[in-house]
Write a protein that holds these residues in place. Structure first.
Motif, PDB file in Angstrom:
ATOM      1  N   TRP A 221       0.830  -1.209   0.000  1.00  0.00           N
ATOM      2  CA  TRP A 221       0.000   0.000   0.000  1.00  0.00           C
ATOM      3  C   TRP A 221       0.867   1.262   0.000  1.00  0.00           C
ATOM      4  CZ3 TRP A 221      -4.477   1.946  -1.132  1.00  0.00           C
ATOM      5  CH2 TRP A 221      -4.823   3.202  -0.632  1.00  0.00           C
TER       6      TRP A 221
ATOM      7  N   SER B  25       1.234   4.058  -2.846  1.00  0.00           N
ATOM      8  CA  SER B  25       0.961   5.459  -2.503  1.00  0.00           C
ATOM      9  C   SER B  25       2.140   6.360  -2.858  1.00  0.00           C
ATOM     10  CB  SER B  25       0.633   5.586  -1.014  1.00  0.00           C
ATOM     11  OG  SER B  25      -0.546   4.866  -0.706  1.00  0.00           O
TER      12      SER B  25
ATOM     13  N   SER C 297      -3.773   7.948   3.227  1.00  0.00           N
ATOM     14  CA  SER C 297      -2.948   6.780   2.899  1.00  0.00           C
ATOM     15  C   SER C 297      -2.063   6.378   4.072  1.00  0.00           C
ATOM     16  CB  SER C 297      -2.087   7.059   1.664  1.00  0.00           C
ATOM     17  OG  SER C 297      -2.883   7.117   0.525  1.00  0.00           O
TER      18      SER C 297
END
Length: 117
Positions: A72, A76, A87
């Protein structure tokens, strides 16, 4: 703000790697019981065996949370529209969630391994 988000996401990645590495070391016995790092609860600290058993059991959710966090955060970092405080919060929630999930998993494993458990 972009620099701050890059820094925060990078710190999240480092945290995920550190938590996973420490759990791995606890699981393989190279991180002995201590008061600083690892899953330090009354149950896991009760013996060296409980420490290793608990960390071995906690390894799967820890690796999953760490991997999701790294993926992730990397996405991001690579996609400017995702470089937001949200985020960073999502990454923190995933990593913390994995850590919190690993505690009952570790406890169940230690209890199952006990005589009569």
């Amino acid at each position: 703000m972009t620099g701050a988000m890059v820094f925060a996401l990078t710190i999240e990645i480092a945290g995920a790697v550190l938590v996973t590495w420490l759990t791995w070391r606890g699981a393989d016995g190279s991180l002995a019981r201590n008061s600083l790092a690892g899953i330090r609860t009354r149950i896991t600290m009760s013996s060296e065996l409980a420490w290793r058993i608990g960390h071995r059991a906690a390894l799967r959710p820890t690796i999953a949370a760490g991997a999701i966090t790294v993926v992730w955060c990397s996405a991001s970092l690579g996609l400017p529209p995702l470089r937001t405080p949200l985020s960073v919060i999502v990454a923190a929630v995933v990593l913390l969630g994995g850590a919190l999930l690993s505690i009952p998993v570790a406890h169940r494993a230690v209890r199952r391994s006990a005589p009569g458990g």
